[in-house]
Structures are given as C-alpha cells and as structure tokens.
Enzyme design. Sequence first.
Site, short mmCIF file in Angstrom:
data_model
loop_
_atom_site.label_atom_id
_atom_site.label_comp_id
_atom_site.label_asym_id
_atom_site.label_seq_id
_atom_site.Cartn_x
_atom_site.Cartn_y
_atom_site.Cartn_z
N LYS A 213 32.67 50.03 46.60
CA LYS A 213 31.83 50.60 45.56
C LYS A 213 30.93 51.72 46.10
O LYS A 213 30.76 51.90 47.30
CB LYS A 213 31.00 49.51 44.89
CG LYS A 213 31.84 48.71 43.89
CD LYS A 213 30.98 47.93 42.93
CE LYS A 213 31.84 47.41 41.76
NZ LYS A 213 31.04 46.56 40.85
N ARG A 247 35.53 39.62 44.33
CA ARG A 247 36.53 40.50 43.72
C ARG A 247 36.84 41.61 44.72
O ARG A 247 35.93 42.33 45.15
CB ARG A 247 36.00 41.06 42.41
CG ARG A 247 36.99 41.89 41.61
CD ARG A 247 36.37 42.28 40.28
NE ARG A 247 37.31 43.01 39.43
CZ ARG A 247 37.46 44.34 39.43
NH1 ARG A 247 36.71 45.08 40.23
NH2 ARG A 247 38.34 44.91 38.63
#
Length: 278
Positions: A213, A247
């Site tokens: 991210k 995740r």
Amino acid sequence: MRRDRPLVMAIVNRTPDSFYDRGATYGTAEALAAVERAAEAGADIVDIGGVKAGPGAEVDVAEETRRVVPFVAEVRARFPELVISVDTWRHEVGRLACAEGADLLNDTWAGADPKLAEVAAEFGAGYVCSHTGGAVPRTRPHRVSYPDIVTDVVAEVTTRADELVRLGVPAEGILVDPTHDFGKNTWHSLTLTRELGRLVATRWPVLVALSNKDFVGEALGADVGERLYGTLAATAVCAWQGAAVFRAHNVAETCQTLDMVSVIKGSKQPARVIRGLT
C-alpha cells in the site's frame, strides 16, 4: 482451518487496471492459476475483486457481476476447502456471489450500500467491517483529519459489528478492518499499525490489508514493485499485536513471516529443532 498462526487472504483481482499487477489476473485462466498458486503457497482465504479500489474506468453492476460471479462459481467447484471472499460494496454482486458459494463479503467501503449487510444475514455469510471516514467508493483521501484516528476506527468498526449481529449476520463470521490508506493519509496508517493492539483489544478478529500500500511506499520512498520488505515488516508488527487475518499479494512470503512471528510468540512449534541437541 489452522489455528497456530494468523490466516492469509490471497488477493485475486479480476480487473484490467489493478494498481499492483496491472491486469495480470484479469483473464479467467490467469486468475484460476493465481488461486491455485495461492492455495499451494498456504493461503486460507482467497479474496476476489472485480473493481479497482482507486479512481479509474467506470465499472457498473453488470460488468462487476460478469467479472466476479462466474469466477466464484468456478473457484468453489475447483477448491471446495478454500474460503472465498468477495471484495465488493454492491449488494447485487454480493447476493449473486453468495448464491454461487462465496463465504465472506469484504466490504472495503464501510457500508456504502447498506443492503450488502442484509445479503450477509440472508446467506449466513461472514462480513468485513471497514473504516473509510465516510469516503465515497473509489475516491482518494484529501486533507482528511481525525482527533484520534485509532479511537475513530475502533468506535466505527465495533459499532458496525454490533449492528450486523443484530441484523442476523453470524458473529463468528465478522472481521474488523482498520482499512489502511482508505480515507487516511500515511501518518494515519502508520499510527494504526503501531497501535493495532487497541483494535485487537475489542476482541473482534482483526483483518489488516497492508500489502504494497501507499503508506508503505511513502514511508520508504518505494514504488509499488519495491514494497515487499516494508509490507512484511508491517505484517510482523501487526501479527505480534494479534491481528487475525492478513490480506496479501505475496502469499508465500506472508505465510513465512507469520509463521516466524507465531513461533517467536510460542503459538506455533518450530518446524525442527536440532541445533545443540545432536
């Protein structure tokens, strides 16, 4: 399902414009191969998404359905033991996916479509409660602020989890997600990582989606393809504090990181111990 380390949720994007793989798993054959690789690498859950999270080309309900629902049916048939999650905020897609065997609805846009929770209750599916600060789906944050980001996240996701139980969603299937980057700047995501224990203390199982991210990239000055080590460092920090599900794009590396943290914590036994004993 294993209990000696946190669970790993593999990401399979049925999109041509994913920020990470740029459409590598858009095709059905490629996506099925990715599911097989993830399962072999140790994934417990596969998360199937048909719409890029960030801004991009419009994807209506019909197109998202085309990308996701038949694929869920195929994965269910080929991998009967794998938990199937669907990354959607739309109740129409969620209902059809659950009808084809999806086990979990990953609502990354924090109840933008209230009817999605009704679908989870109808099918007895699990549900991920996320925090976005009220952001509209597929938008990026702009000058967002919170008096205390951790307090805001804890209040929102736990309130939502309690509401879901009252609606009829199975309590044992509910996860809470601080939702790094969504409706947040890098300082917010770093704080949530550092203080994740406050969310874990609510006793709702915590899912974290850290993989590659922007907060990792901005922390290290790293482009998307250079964020693996930073992601694994954040993974270890969150695992130590008790996160339950991770995740991830890089399944094998994430599994090994979680195995090591679990061995250090004492919840998992070493694979072998011979040093100094023979």
